[in-house]
Design a protein around this motif. Structure first.
Motif: not given
Length: 204
Positions: A83-91
């Protein structure tokens, strides 16, 4: 609400630090150190420059949240990586929030708009820079592959500009944070990069 948003940003940054520890094959102690440094480093640097007691040492949550993120990555890092893409958005959202809040705090302590903007950038990217140095990577601040520091600078500059003309509070902070967030997401989407010196090829 400000502290809850702060803790949410800290959690997301801590996930990225702990994941860096997994990629570098560090043990759980190393993962925890990278998580804490990534999440808290920028804010601690800001507060030390302002000569105030760091916010990270005034609330237990600031220390426990990165440890919780470390535990999640330790046990479920394959799922977190997926789910790293979603984490990058949150980042990106955390970056925008931290640079805006960091700039606002610096302005409230009497710094000039220019210096406050630079300190806002430090708040947003300082933890990631320390993480990269400890992990033996080229800091994102020095090699902005997908425009990370530039969005922070835009958000910080916007916050300083709004404050200068008498606009501050949550509407102004949110507007500055959204500018940084939107620029970061656009850079990820369209692969925007800062230019290299003429004739220099990018690292792979």
């Amino acid at each position: 609400m400000p502290e809850l948003l702060d803790l949410a940003g800290i959690f997301v940054f801590a996930l990225s630090g702990a994941l860096m520890g997994v990629r570098k094959r560090l043990d759980v102690v190393g993962m925890g150190v990278l998580a804490e440094i990534t999440a808290l480093g920028g804010g601690v640097m800001r507060d030390l420059i302002l000569n105030v007691r760091p916010a990270a040492f005034q609330s237990l949550g600031y220390v426990l949240v990165p440890l919780a993120a470390t535990a999640i990555v330790f046990f479920w890092h394959p799922h977190v990586a997926r789910v790293m893409p979603a984490i990058l958005v949150l980042d990106g959202a955390g970056l925008g929030l931290f640079c805006a809040l960091g700039t606002l705090k610096a302005l409230e302590y009497g710094l000039s708009p220019l210096h406050a903007s630079l300190l806002g950038v430090t708040t947003g990217v300082g933890g990631g820079m320390l993480r990269d140095v400890l992990a033996g990577e080229i800091p994102t601040l020095l090699y902005d592959r997908e425009l990370y520091a530039v969005p922070a600078l835009l958000g910080s500059g916007a916050m300083a500009g709004l404050f200068t003309v008498g606009l501050y509070g949550w509407p102004a902070t949110l507007a500055a944070a959204l500018l940084a967030f939107g620029t970061r997401i656009a850079a990820m989407r369209y692969k925007w990069r800062a230019p290299l010196a003429r004739g220099v090829t990018p690292l792979e």
